[in-house]
Write a protein that holds these residues in place. Structure first.
Motif, PDB file in Angstrom:
ATOM      1  N   ARG A 396      32.271  29.701  85.059  1.00 59.71           N
ATOM      2  CA  ARG A 396      32.610  30.278  86.291  1.00 59.71           C
ATOM      3  C   ARG A 396      33.848  30.804  86.704  1.00 59.71           C
ATOM      4  O   ARG A 396      34.700  30.396  86.278  1.00 59.71           O
ATOM      5  N   ASN A 416      36.994  36.665  96.985  1.00 53.42           N
ATOM      6  CA  ASN A 416      36.545  35.451  96.383  1.00 53.42           C
ATOM      7  C   ASN A 416      35.305  35.727  95.627  1.00 53.42           C
ATOM      8  O   ASN A 416      34.319  34.694  95.973  1.00 53.42           O
ATOM      9  N   GLU A 420      29.148  32.714  88.521  1.00 57.95           N
ATOM     10  CA  GLU A 420      28.872  31.446  88.146  1.00 57.95           C
ATOM     11  C   GLU A 420      27.607  31.534  87.224  1.00 57.95           C
ATOM     12  O   GLU A 420      26.514  31.788  87.860  1.00 57.95           O
ATOM     13  N   ILE A 421      27.679  31.506  85.833  1.00 61.04           N
ATOM     14  CA  ILE A 421      26.570  32.054  85.037  1.00 61.04           C
ATOM     15  C   ILE A 421      26.506  31.294  83.750  1.00 61.04           C
ATOM     16  O   ILE A 421      27.551  30.987  83.302  1.00 61.04           O
ATOM     17  N   ILE A 467      23.352  41.122  88.134  1.00 55.80           N
ATOM     18  CA  ILE A 467      23.910  39.707  88.174  1.00 55.80           C
ATOM     19  C   ILE A 467      23.783  39.131  89.757  1.00 55.80           C
ATOM     20  O   ILE A 467      23.892  39.638  90.843  1.00 55.80           O
ATOM     21  N   LYS A 468      23.420  37.890  89.723  1.00 60.04           N
ATOM     22  CA  LYS A 468      23.097  37.253  91.095  1.00 60.04           C
ATOM     23  C   LYS A 468      24.229  36.491  91.709  1.00 60.04           C
ATOM     24  O   LYS A 468      24.927  35.841  90.989  1.00 60.04           O
ATOM     25  N   PHE A 469      24.791  36.942  92.850  1.00 66.35           N
ATOM     26  CA  PHE A 469      25.746  36.399  93.634  1.00 66.35           C
ATOM     27  C   PHE A 469      25.308  35.318  94.610  1.00 66.35           C
ATOM     28  O   PHE A 469      24.810  36.098  95.595  1.00 66.35           O
ATOM     29  N   GLY A 470      25.248  33.968  94.464  1.00 63.32           N
ATOM     30  CA  GLY A 470      24.758  33.265  95.475  1.00 63.32           C
ATOM     31  C   GLY A 470      25.627  32.832  96.448  1.00 63.32           C
ATOM     32  O   GLY A 470      26.683  33.411  96.807  1.00 63.32           O
ATOM     33  N   HIS A 472      25.627  29.915  98.059  1.00 60.74           N
ATOM     34  CA  HIS A 472      26.262  28.735  97.743  1.00 60.74           C
ATOM     35  C   HIS A 472      27.249  28.656  96.805  1.00 60.74           C
ATOM     36  O   HIS A 472      27.124  28.535  95.798  1.00 60.74           O
ATOM     37  N   VAL A 473      28.692  28.786  97.160  1.00 59.08           N
ATOM     38  CA  VAL A 473      29.758  28.816  96.336  1.00 59.08           C
ATOM     39  C   VAL A 473      30.968  27.831  96.790  1.00 59.08           C
ATOM     40  O   VAL A 473      31.643  27.847  96.075  1.00 59.08           O
TER      41      VAL A 473
ATOM     42  N   PRO B 212      21.660  23.518  93.754  1.00 58.26           N
ATOM     43  CA  PRO B 212      23.189  23.360  94.682  1.00 58.26           C
ATOM     44  C   PRO B 212      22.657  23.020  96.125  1.00 58.26           C
ATOM     45  O   PRO B 212      21.387  22.831  96.341  1.00 58.26           O
ATOM     46  N   GLN B 357      41.628  26.790  93.023  1.00 65.71           N
ATOM     47  CA  GLN B 357      41.662  28.215  93.183  1.00 65.71           C
ATOM     48  C   GLN B 357      42.888  28.502  93.896  1.00 65.71           C
ATOM     49  O   GLN B 357      43.659  29.489  93.516  1.00 65.71           O
ATOM     50  N   ARG B 388      27.958  21.702  89.249  1.00 60.15           N
ATOM     51  CA  ARG B 388      29.498  21.800  89.465  1.00 60.15           C
ATOM     52  C   ARG B 388      29.759  21.310  90.624  1.00 60.15           C
ATOM     53  O   ARG B 388      28.981  21.606  91.680  1.00 60.15           O
ATOM     54  N   THR B 390      31.988  22.012  93.640  1.00 61.75           N
ATOM     55  CA  THR B 390      32.753  23.179  94.298  1.00 61.75           C
ATOM     56  C   THR B 390      33.222  22.665  95.560  1.00 61.75           C
ATOM     57  O   THR B 390      32.586  22.818  96.445  1.00 61.75           O
ATOM     58  N   ASN B 430      29.866  19.390  97.876  1.00 60.50           N
ATOM     59  CA  ASN B 430      29.324  20.602  97.523  1.00 60.50           C
ATOM     60  C   ASN B 430      28.977  20.688  96.168  1.00 60.50           C
ATOM     61  O   ASN B 430      29.685  20.504  95.439  1.00 60.50           O
ATOM     62  N   THR B 432      27.367  23.143  93.353  1.00 63.67           N
ATOM     63  CA  THR B 432      26.869  24.732  92.984  1.00 63.67           C
ATOM     64  C   THR B 432      26.262  24.503  91.614  1.00 63.67           C
ATOM     65  O   THR B 432      26.423  23.470  90.766  1.00 63.67           O
ATOM     66  N   LYS B 433      25.711  25.512  91.213  1.00 61.24           N
ATOM     67  CA  LYS B 433      25.308  25.902  89.565  1.00 61.24           C
ATOM     68  C   LYS B 433      25.237  27.239  89.246  1.00 61.24           C
ATOM     69  O   LYS B 433      25.170  27.959  90.069  1.00 61.24           O
ATOM     70  N   SER B 434      25.006  27.563  88.196  1.00 65.88           N
ATOM     71  CA  SER B 434      24.977  28.746  87.673  1.00 65.88           C
ATOM     72  C   SER B 434      23.863  29.556  88.242  1.00 65.88           C
ATOM     73  O   SER B 434      22.714  28.998  88.210  1.00 65.88           O
ATOM     74  N   THR B 435      24.030  30.699  88.709  1.00 63.96           N
ATOM     75  CA  THR B 435      23.030  31.529  89.575  1.00 63.96           C
ATOM     76  C   THR B 435      21.840  32.034  88.495  1.00 63.96           C
ATOM     77  O   THR B 435      20.742  32.198  88.891  1.00 63.96           O
ATOM     78  N   MET B 436      22.119  32.250  87.285  1.00 59.24           N
ATOM     79  CA  MET B 436      21.233  32.734  86.249  1.00 59.24           C
ATOM     80  C   MET B 436      21.547  32.200  84.924  1.00 59.24           C
ATOM     81  O   MET B 436      22.853  31.878  84.548  1.00 59.24           O
TER      82      MET B 436
END
Lengths: 473, 436
Positions: A396, A416, A420-421, A467-470, A472-473, B212, B357, B388, B390, B430, B432-436
């Motif tokens: 991430r 931001n 996350e991949i 690339i997927k940007f979710g 839920h971050v 997530p 962050q 994860r 977050t 909260n 989260t996880k890898s999106t792909m």
């Protein structure tokens, strides 16, 4: 005793072991910390000591001491031999080291402006002028933390296979952490410059100029960045992002000691297994190497801490897993030779498999060409928080300076973006690689006890597709 | 030699001087794949000197400690001070002498004579009853320190410690991790650590991909120790001023739920990080950092305390005040009681790679590793992987509903300041996880 004699004396004292090596190491360092314009600390330190490592009937023992008179050195050797001997019977799997050619070498890094010739006055003045340059921008920077560190480290290494290596490496490191505030929000930026070099490296960095630009950019991010869109986007990553991804998701999982489970209770294992050698992990344009020999690099060395000559290691070639980072222990498990990846960060640490300078190799795209056919995407130039799991599979990166790309043009700043991949998807999504490689300095953590070790990581710009940007971050 | 160093420093014109001499004799056994990989021993000594010349702060450390090396070091520091700029807000060091009460439980000679290989073997064998692979480390040894200052302090202390960390695997994604840390053999339980790690590994059978969302989470002490330790460290006045803390400007304000009280107990009998005095010789004490959710104080040395017009909390660090034993006060309910009350949630047993962050806002993420168990109606019904956390640390501390009643010591590779804490239950965490 002088330095080389201490190592030789220890080696002779360990003659009854099946294998022995001694490493005498000394370092003199200086560090200056400027906090919010005030010189918080000025430190000058000396360290020196000895590591003796032996193998006795398949058990490995090491002793570390900074008492360097003959009786104390002999006692340290005896402790290493005794501990190994006592446990030889109960070690279930004998420790073996790969056979390596004996090396004799003496090398050092030339310094155009020797660190020893640069006074504390000059270093402190530089820090103060960097701080002033940032403040002169008018940006509200309520917290500014600057650290300048330099050290000159010498190693004398000998082993019972006949190797003998003397190395002298100067290093310079500049770290900073800035907090910028505007419109009720804050943003922080951390970064490091590092090199194995004399003072000329620091002069070349133009830190004052770069940090002034950085301060202005932080304010711009706070004032103008717009919400990050979600969904499927193309991505251009800067050398800074490519460098950290190369280090975290290629360098680390390709450390053979992780693959063999030796670091399982600390830095973890690897999603990569031995059988994946020769298999595809990235697209055809992905080439990642680790090269300790890069002149001036922060991770520079020519012989590792087991006396093995260092070479460039291809980790990924045309998208295919090509080799792992090996020391003599892991190489013996793989039935191959070490590729010179054993490093210890000080005399009080064992040599383990480490990266040096890990980077994605240049491709053939000019940077601007990477953006041209992107309809909608994001360009991530720098990052804040990052992490990766201990198998090195889920990574991430949260972007700091990042822009929307529309119809081939770089538009406004976005706030931001979170990449996350998983590692295989990351490297398989790369379809174009830029021409110009840049490097970033870091101190990589691994080992028990923890050893922070100087490295570079880098690469050129790369382009990734879909690339997927979710949300839920 | 430390008295000699102080005299030399004063003669060189230092207004404040601290000499800290430490000696260590420590052994380690590392193991992986159920076998010992290396045995190591450190026998080392170090002298650290901290001097101020008209508020110009300079320091050094030396491995070779002789009158000659001390003379050279003091001369170097005096020269360095001429280049240094004054730190106008430096408030000096503590004026002694002090009386140091004996703190029980810090030294056990049995640790120095223990058969360490036997302890490792016992822990591995205990774990292998429910798992197939182990890795870890055992440390044992003693450290002694001597301190002298220009404030009239001359003090000494010594302590022993023993610590085992073991990770057990049933299969590639089925692992558990546990530790046992103690200052005495009586409270050292390597077999129990092996047993717990293996139990967690066995419960993590066939983990499925996590999703997530917001989850109620029970944190094992291993999993919440890092965040608790960080929260306490962020109370350092030095970090607050440097922009490294979300606790800036929040004294007297709520920063956690009322269920949360965090203290630093540097003088705790038997505490894993207990010392008789801090780095300027002030007797250690117990300081409530967060009291029922409200930030009570920052951690101070004498200098930062004078700046903030308070008394030192005996947390020197001459530059950076720091905690020694972070304690999250236990609650009244048992761990079992907490689990039985969870309708739907996760039990997270370990985390690693916590990164922020922004330290001022405390936005961060950290990665659960080892067993992540799914709880339904108070029962473990399965396990998940690849998620994860977050979060924002202040928000997470405010989401804590309850803490259990039995604290445990956690100190290992990922948790460098010892933390004594129970299980922690937080809502709507909260994930989260890898999106792909």
């Amino acid at each position: 005793m002088v330095a080389g004699d201490i190592a030789e004396f220890a080696l002779k004292a360990a003659a009854r072991a099946d294998y022995a090596e001694a490493r005498f190491e000394s370092a003199s360092s200086n560090e200056f910390v400027l906090k919010n314009g005030v010189l918080e600390a000025s430190e000058t330190s000396e360290t020196q000591g000895l590591c003796v490592r032996v193998l006795v009937r398949g058990a490995q023992g090491s002793a570390f001491t900074n008492r360097l008179d003959k009786p104390s050195v002999k006692a340290a050797v005896n402790r290493a031999v005794r501990m190994a001997g006592q446990c030889a019977k109960i070690v279930k799997e004998p420790v073996k080291l790969s056979d390596e050619q004996a090396c004799k070498a003496n090398y050092s890094v030339a310094q155009r402006i020797p660190l020893a010739d640069v006074s504390s006055d000059v270093k402190i003045r530089e820090l103060i002028s960097i701080d002033k340059a940032m403040l002169a921008t008018g940006v509200n920077l309520p917290a500014r933390f600057l650290t300048l560190h330099d050290e000159t480290r010498e190693k004398y290494y000998v082993n019972s296979n006949g190797s003998s290596v003397h190395a002298k490496i100067p290093r310079v490191l500049f770290d900073y952490m800035l907090t910028a505030s505007a419109e009720g929000r804050s943003v922080q930026r951390m970064f490091s410059f590092g090199a194995s070099s004399g003072w000329e490296a620091f002069k070349k960095w133009d830190v004052a100029g770069k940090l002034a630009e950085e301060a202005v950019m932080l304010k711009k991010i706070l004032s103008t960045a717009q919400p990050m869109p979600h969904g499927e986007l193309d991505v251009v990553l800067s050398p800074e992002l490519v460098g950290i991804a190369s280090h975290e998701s290629v360098g680390h999982p390709y450390e053979a000691d992780r693959i063999l489970g030796r670091e399982a209770a600390q830095a973890g294992e690897s999603f990569v297994v031995r059988e994946m050698l020769g298999t595809k992990i990235g697209s055809d344009v992905v080439n990642v190497v680790d090269d300790p020999r890069l002149p001036g690099s922060y991770g520079y060395y020519l012989y590792d801490d087991e006396g093995v000559k260092a070479n460039r290691r291809f980790l990924i070639k045309n998208g295919i897993i090509t080799s792992f980072l090996q020391n003599r222990w892991s190489a013996s498990h793989f039935g191959i030779s070490s590729n010179g990846s054993a490093r210890a960060n000080n005399w009080d640490a064992e040599p383990i498999v480490r990266m040096a300078n890990t980077y994605t190799m240049a491709g053939d795209y000019a940077t601007e060409e990477l953006f041209r056919d992107i309809k909608k995407g994001v360009y991530i130039k720098s990052y804040m928080e990052w992490n990766i799991d201990d198998k090195r599979f889920n990574q991430r990166y949260t972007g700091l300076e990042a822009y929307l790309i529309e119809n081939g043009e770089v538009k406004h700043l976005v706030r931001n973006p979170v990449l996350e991949i998983t590692t295989p998807v990351f490297w398989s999504s790369v379809d174009a690689v830029g021409k110009n490689v840049e490097y970033v300095a870091g101190n990589c953590g691994k080992g028990e006890p923890m050893q922070g070790i100087p490295v570079w990581f880098g690469g050129p710009h790369i382009r990734m597709r879909k690339i997927k940007f979710g949300e839920h971050v | 030699m430390i008295t000699y160093a102080i005299k030399r420093a004063e003669k060189a014109g230092a207004n404040d001087a601290v000499a800290h001499f430490s000696k260590e004799n420590r052994s380690q056994i590392r193991f992986a794949n159920n076998t010992m990989t290396t045995l190591q021993n450190w026998e080392t000594e170090k002298l650290e000197l901290f001097l101020s010349f008209n508020k110009r702060i300079v320091s050094t450390s030396l491995d070779v400690v002789t009158k000659k090396s001390v003379d050279a070091a003091v001369a170097n520091l005096a020269k360095l001070a001429k280049s240094a700029k004054p730190k106008e807000d430096f408030g000096g060091i503590a004026a002694g002498p002090f009386k140091y009460g004996k703190i029980a439980g810090g030294y056990d000679k049995r640790i120095l004579n223990a058969d360490l290989a036997d302890k490792v073997d016992a822990s591995i064998n205990s774990a292998l009853k429910k798992s197939v692979k182990t890795a870890g480390v055992l440390y044992a040894g003693e450290e002694s320190v001597e301190l002298a200052t220009s404030g009239g302090i001359h003090a000494s202390d010594k302590g022993t410690s023993i610590e085992l960390s073991l990770r057990a695997f049933c299969a590639k994604d089925e692992s558990g991790h546990s530790v046992s840390c103690s200052r005495s053999m009586s409270d050292f339980h390597p077999e129990a650590a092996g047993q717990k790690a293996a139990l967690l590994a066995s419960l993590a059978k066939n983990p499925t991909e996590g999703s997530p969302g917001k989850y109620d989470v029970l944190f094992d002490p291993m999993a919440f120790a890092d965040l608790t330790g960080l929260a306490a460290s962020f109370a350092s006045a030095f970090y607050v001023e440097s922009g490294f803390s979300f606790l800036a400007d929040k004294l007297g304000k709520p920063v956690a739920s009322p269920a949360v009280s965090i203290s630093d107990a540097g003088n705790m009998p038997g505490g894993y990080g207990t010392e008789s005095f801090d780095d300027e010789g002030v007797p250690t004490q117990t300081t409530e950092i967060i009291k029922r959710g409200t930030l009570n104080t920052y951690l101070h040395n004498t200098s930062t305390a004078r700046k903030y017009l308070v008394k030192t909390t005996a947390n020197a660090g001459l530059l950076n005040p720091n905690p020694r034993n972070v304690v999250l006060q236990p609650g009244s309910r048992s761990k079992e009681d907490l689990i039985s009350g969870i309708k739907s949630g996760l039990y997270i047993t370990n985390v690693w790679y916590t990164r922020f962050q922004n330290y001022k806002t405390s936005d961060f993420s950290t990665i659960p590793r080892d067993a992540i168990l799914v709880i339904k109606d108070g029962e473990f019904i399965g396990s998940i992987k690849n998620i994860r956390i977050t979060e924002n640390l202040e928000s997470l501390l405010k989401k804590i509903i309850a803490v259990s009643n039995r604290p445990e010591w956690v100190h290992w590779w990922e948790v460098q300041t010892p933390v004594y804490l129970p299980y922690v239950f937080a809502e709507k965490v909260n994930i989260t996880k890898s999106t792909m």
